[in-house]
Design a protein around this motif. Structure first.
Motif, PDB file in Angstrom:
ATOM      1  N   ALA A 326       0.844  -1.199   0.000  1.00 62.29           N
ATOM      2  CA  ALA A 326       0.000   0.000   0.000  1.00 62.29           C
ATOM      3  C   ALA A 326       0.878   1.247   0.000  1.00 62.29           C
ATOM      4  O   ALA A 326       0.565   2.246  -0.654  1.00 62.29           O
ATOM      5  N   SER A 327       2.019   1.169   0.688  1.00 62.61           N
ATOM      6  CA  SER A 327       2.878   2.345   0.802  1.00 62.61           C
ATOM      7  C   SER A 327       3.480   2.762  -0.544  1.00 62.61           C
ATOM      8  O   SER A 327       3.906   3.889  -0.713  1.00 62.61           O
ATOM      9  N   ILE A 328       3.505   1.842  -1.521  1.00 58.35           N
ATOM     10  CA  ILE A 328       4.018   2.252  -2.836  1.00 58.35           C
ATOM     11  C   ILE A 328       2.908   2.305  -3.888  1.00 58.35           C
ATOM     12  O   ILE A 328       3.172   2.345  -5.087  1.00 58.35           O
ATOM     13  N   GLY A 329       1.657   2.281  -3.415  1.00 57.80           N
ATOM     14  CA  GLY A 329       0.538   2.473  -4.348  1.00 57.80           C
ATOM     15  C   GLY A 329       0.215   1.269  -5.221  1.00 57.80           C
ATOM     16  O   GLY A 329      -0.445   1.400  -6.244  1.00 57.80           O
ATOM     17  N   ALA A 330       0.685   0.082  -4.827  1.00 63.61           N
ATOM     18  CA  ALA A 330       0.369  -1.109  -5.614  1.00 63.61           C
ATOM     19  C   ALA A 330      -0.959  -1.699  -5.157  1.00 63.61           C
ATOM     20  O   ALA A 330      -1.340  -1.572  -3.994  1.00 63.61           O
ATOM     21  N   VAL A 331      -1.646  -2.339  -6.075  1.00 60.11           N
ATOM     22  CA  VAL A 331      -2.924  -2.978  -5.778  1.00 60.11           C
ATOM     23  C   VAL A 331      -2.717  -4.480  -5.917  1.00 60.11           C
ATOM     24  O   VAL A 331      -2.163  -4.944  -6.919  1.00 60.11           O
ATOM     25  N   ILE A 332      -3.147  -5.246  -4.924  1.00 56.43           N
ATOM     26  CA  ILE A 332      -2.950  -6.698  -4.990  1.00 56.43           C
ATOM     27  C   ILE A 332      -4.067  -7.351  -5.796  1.00 56.43           C
ATOM     28  O   ILE A 332      -5.239  -7.081  -5.567  1.00 56.43           O
ATOM     29  N   GLY A 333      -3.689  -8.194  -6.745  1.00 58.08           N
ATOM     30  CA  GLY A 333      -4.681  -8.910  -7.566  1.00 58.08           C
ATOM     31  C   GLY A 333      -5.184 -10.137  -6.824  1.00 58.08           C
ATOM     32  O   GLY A 333      -4.867 -11.258  -7.199  1.00 58.08           O
ATOM     33  N   TYR A 334      -5.999  -9.916  -5.774  1.00 56.63           N
ATOM     34  CA  TYR A 334      -6.488 -11.038  -4.965  1.00 56.63           C
ATOM     35  C   TYR A 334      -7.355 -11.980  -5.784  1.00 56.63           C
ATOM     36  O   TYR A 334      -8.152 -11.544  -6.619  1.00 56.63           O
ATOM     37  N   GLY A 335      -7.193 -13.269  -5.516  1.00 59.27           N
ATOM     38  CA  GLY A 335      -8.065 -14.278  -6.114  1.00 59.27           C
ATOM     39  C   GLY A 335      -7.841 -14.496  -7.601  1.00 59.27           C
ATOM     40  O   GLY A 335      -8.601 -15.207  -8.237  1.00 59.27           O
ATOM     41  N   GLU A 336      -6.810 -13.899  -8.176  1.00 55.91           N
ATOM     42  CA  GLU A 336      -6.555 -14.076  -9.608  1.00 55.91           C
ATOM     43  C   GLU A 336      -5.324 -14.941  -9.812  1.00 55.91           C
ATOM     44  O   GLU A 336      -4.364 -14.827  -9.067  1.00 55.91           O
ATOM     45  N   TRP A 337      -5.348 -15.742 -10.877  1.00 52.89           N
ATOM     46  CA  TRP A 337      -4.151 -16.515 -11.215  1.00 52.89           C
ATOM     47  C   TRP A 337      -3.012 -15.593 -11.599  1.00 52.89           C
ATOM     48  O   TRP A 337      -1.859 -15.886 -11.367  1.00 52.89           O
ATOM     49  N   GLY A 338      -3.364 -14.494 -12.251  1.00 53.45           N
ATOM     50  CA  GLY A 338      -2.331 -13.538 -12.609  1.00 53.45           C
ATOM     51  C   GLY A 338      -1.357 -14.058 -13.657  1.00 53.45           C
ATOM     52  O   GLY A 338      -0.151 -13.844 -13.569  1.00 53.45           O
ATOM     53  N   ASP A 339      -1.891 -14.760 -14.660  1.00 52.68           N
ATOM     54  CA  ASP A 339      -1.030 -15.189 -15.772  1.00 52.68           C
ATOM     55  C   ASP A 339      -0.472 -13.961 -16.472  1.00 52.68           C
ATOM     56  O   ASP A 339      -1.118 -12.923 -16.521  1.00 52.68           O
ATOM     57  N   SER A 340       0.704 -14.110 -17.071  1.00 58.16           N
ATOM     58  CA  SER A 340       1.270 -12.949 -17.757  1.00 58.16           C
ATOM     59  C   SER A 340       0.463 -12.661 -19.022  1.00 58.16           C
ATOM     60  O   SER A 340      -0.093 -13.561 -19.652  1.00 58.16           O
ATOM     61  N   LEU A 341       0.403 -11.384 -19.362  1.00 58.04           N
ATOM     62  CA  LEU A 341      -0.272 -10.981 -20.590  1.00 58.04           C
ATOM     63  C   LEU A 341       0.392 -11.686 -21.777  1.00 58.04           C
ATOM     64  O   LEU A 341      -0.269 -12.114 -22.723  1.00 58.04           O
ATOM     65  N   HIS A 342       1.696 -11.852 -21.675  1.00 55.47           N
ATOM     66  CA  HIS A 342       2.441 -12.545 -22.731  1.00 55.47           C
ATOM     67  C   HIS A 342       1.927 -13.977 -22.926  1.00 55.47           C
ATOM     68  O   HIS A 342       1.694 -14.418 -24.048  1.00 55.47           O
ATOM     69  N   ALA A 343       1.720 -14.698 -21.822  1.00 57.67           N
ATOM     70  CA  ALA A 343       1.235 -16.080 -21.916  1.00 57.67           C
ATOM     71  C   ALA A 343      -0.204 -16.111 -22.441  1.00 57.67           C
ATOM     72  O   ALA A 343      -0.569 -16.969 -23.243  1.00 57.67           O
ATOM     73  N   ARG A 344      -1.011 -15.157 -21.984  1.00 61.75           N
ATOM     74  CA  ARG A 344      -2.400 -15.127 -22.452  1.00 61.75           C
ATOM     75  C   ARG A 344      -2.442 -14.868 -23.954  1.00 61.75           C
ATOM     76  O   ARG A 344      -3.222 -15.472 -24.679  1.00 61.75           O
ATOM     77  N   ASN A 345      -1.567 -13.974 -24.410  1.00 62.10           N
ATOM     78  CA  ASN A 345      -1.539 -13.674 -25.841  1.00 62.10           C
ATOM     79  C   ASN A 345      -1.166 -14.892 -26.673  1.00 62.10           C
ATOM     80  O   ASN A 345      -1.635 -15.053 -27.790  1.00 62.10           O
ATOM     81  N   ARG A 346      -0.302 -15.774 -26.075  1.00 67.58           N
ATOM     82  CA  ARG A 346       0.049 -16.949 -26.876  1.00 67.58           C
ATOM     83  C   ARG A 346      -0.809 -18.167 -26.518  1.00 67.58           C
ATOM     84  O   ARG A 346      -0.628 -19.252 -27.071  1.00 67.58           O
ATOM     85  N   GLY A 347      -1.755 -17.962 -25.584  1.00 63.01           N
ATOM     86  CA  GLY A 347      -2.712 -19.024 -25.261  1.00 63.01           C
ATOM     87  C   GLY A 347      -2.110 -20.213 -24.536  1.00 63.01           C
ATOM     88  O   GLY A 347      -2.592 -21.332 -24.657  1.00 63.01           O
ATOM     89  N   ALA A 348      -1.061 -19.975 -23.737  1.00 65.37           N
ATOM     90  CA  ALA A 348      -0.396 -21.093 -23.066  1.00 65.37           C
ATOM     91  C   ALA A 348      -0.950 -21.333 -21.673  1.00 65.37           C
ATOM     92  O   ALA A 348      -1.284 -20.410 -20.960  1.00 65.37           O
ATOM     93  N   GLY A 349      -1.015 -22.616 -21.302  1.00 65.30           N
ATOM     94  CA  GLY A 349      -1.321 -23.016 -19.934  1.00 65.30           C
ATOM     95  C   GLY A 349      -2.586 -22.393 -19.375  1.00 65.30           C
ATOM     96  O   GLY A 349      -2.675 -22.163 -18.176  1.00 65.30           O
ATOM     97  N   ALA A 350      -3.566 -22.133 -20.233  1.00 66.52           N
ATOM     98  CA  ALA A 350      -4.792 -21.492 -19.752  1.00 66.52           C
ATOM     99  C   ALA A 350      -5.780 -22.568 -19.358  1.00 66.52           C
ATOM    100  O   ALA A 350      -6.066 -23.458 -20.135  1.00 66.52           O
ATOM    101  N   ARG A 351      -6.281 -22.511 -18.142  1.00 63.23           N
ATOM    102  CA  ARG A 351      -7.189 -23.578 -17.686  1.00 63.23           C
ATOM    103  C   ARG A 351      -8.574 -23.070 -17.342  1.00 63.23           C
ATOM    104  O   ARG A 351      -9.442 -23.829 -17.025  1.00 63.23           O
ATOM    105  N   ARG A 352      -8.741 -21.777 -17.276  1.00 59.86           N
ATOM    106  CA  ARG A 352     -10.056 -21.288 -16.869  1.00 59.86           C
ATOM    107  C   ARG A 352     -10.633 -20.343 -17.901  1.00 59.86           C
ATOM    108  O   ARG A 352      -9.875 -19.541 -18.432  1.00 59.86           O
TER     109      ARG A 352
END
Ligand code: 5AD
Ligand code: SF4
Length: 352
Positions: A326-352
């Motif tokens: 919080a002290s550096i203004g970051a937001v936590i992506g709670y409850g998300e797998w948080g796959d990299s945009l790079h992996a999503r773009n290439r469609g790798a290891g996506a299960r949901r």
């Protein structure tokens, strides 16, 4: 950036260029990926290792380490906690063992974690070089990301850091098997190693790019007294400030070069500076891996000296981390797998 540009920026000793680099990388991170930071609960499942890397505190020949492998119950307790606290995903990390028994243990752990979280918890593995069959088995059971650090992209330097029977080629081939099995592929290196040049580090970034890597975990080298490496290069001395600076610069340059990959801000940064991990995020990293396993094993998982060991409960670790983020203004992506945009773009290891 070209290789020469990367080298120039790594060489530049000017503190104001360093500051500008951090700001630029942080801006590129926010523009491409937003303010979110993803959490992975790190479970150090076992410190048994069949390898003998010259830099690592849990190498096979370090007889001073008390070896352990977590029980099913211990793994599942950590996983349940991770899931209930909405971390989104976890990493099972351990030394490299490829016995049939270990392969079965891991398969059972993956099954159990999928079951206890109703498939909600993302599962990343970091368990070394394995056969294609093993990688496939673990992928098919429900893991979807795999981390295997190449340690250095220079075959020559790799040869100096490892005994003869550890092969650079085999390690690259293992990365290819990981991809073939379907995983999102993670790798990484150490920075500031004895015998390592800035040119080597520029090549590391180009290696990530050429292999089309989805996620990166890299950290500065920190010596461990019960290992051979610190005494192998007489011209090398340990300078924590240099190591931290190199670590942050490499994160920032990697972010500029690869805007959509996931980059972890690793524990080694924290070992060098109490706010090392926050500084990693401010240099463009977007993933943090807080330990969630039993505190009692932490002192047996010392890859390097000064690795933060505390017996804080996962709850305390979480509260402290939330305050810091919080002290550096970051937001936590709670409850998300948080796959990299790079992996999503290439469609790798996506299960949901
Ligand atoms: N300093 C920093 N990182 C280390 N690792 C192993 N030993 C050290 C050390 N002395 C890293 C390696 C390995 C990961 C699990 O920890 O990169 O892949
Ligand atoms: Fe084993 Fe990994 Fe340490 Fe090498 S770096 S000795 S493979 S745990």
């Amino acid at each position: 950036m070209t290789r020469n540009e990367l080298i120039e920026r790594l060489k530049d000793p000017n503190p104001s260029s360093m500051k500008a680099l951090m700001e630029e990388a942080y801006r590129v991170k926010r523009e491409n990926l937003g303010p979110k930071v993803f959490l992975r609960g790190l479970v150090e499942v076992s410190n048994l290792c069949s390898k003998n890397c010259y830099y690592c505190g849990i190498r096979r020949e370090n007889g001073k380490v008390h070896r352990y492998r977590m029980s099913d119950e211990e793994v599942f307790r950590a996983a349940r906690w991770t899931w209930e606290n909405r971390y989104g995903s976890l990493v099972l990390q351990g030394g490299e063992v490829s016995s049939p028994e270990f392969v079965r243990d891991v398969t059972r752990w993956i099954e159990g974690i999928v079951r206890l979280s109703g498939g909600e918890l993302g599962i990343t593995l970091s368990l070394g070089e394995q056969s294609l069959e093993t990688y496939r088995r673990w992928y098919d059971t429900g893991a979807h990301r795999y981390l295997l650090r190449i340690e250095t992209s220079s075959p020559e330097l790799y040869g100096k850091l490892h005994p003869q029977d550890h092969s650079f080629k085999d390690r690259v081939a293992a990365l290819e098997r990981i991809r073939e099995a379907g995983f999102q592929v993670g790798t990484g290196v150490m920075m500031g190693l004895p015998f390592q040049s800035l040119e080597n580090m520029a090549d590391d970034i180009l290696f990530f790019q050429n292999l089309d890597i989805d996620m990166i975990g890299m950290g500065p080298y920190i010596p461990h007294q019960e290992t051979p490496l610190p005494n192998m290069d007489a011209s090398w001395t340990f300078d924590p400030v240099r190591q931290l600076t190199l670590g942050l610069k490499m994160i920032a340059l990697t972010r500029l070069q690869l805007p959509t990959v996931n980059i972890a801000s690793t524990t080694a940064l924290e070992a060098l500076h109490p706010e090392g991990r926050e500084r990693g995020l401010l240099a463009g990293a977007n993933v943090i891996m807080p330990q969630v396993g039993e505190g009692v094993y932490r002192k047996e998982y010392l890859l390097y000296e000064g690795k933060p060991v505390n017996e804080k409960s996962p709850q305390e670790v979480r509260e402290e981390m939330e305050r810091r983020l919080a002290s550096i203004g970051a937001v936590i992506g709670y409850g998300e797998w948080g796959d990299s945009l790079h992996a999503r773009n290439r469609g790798a290891g996506a299960r949901r």
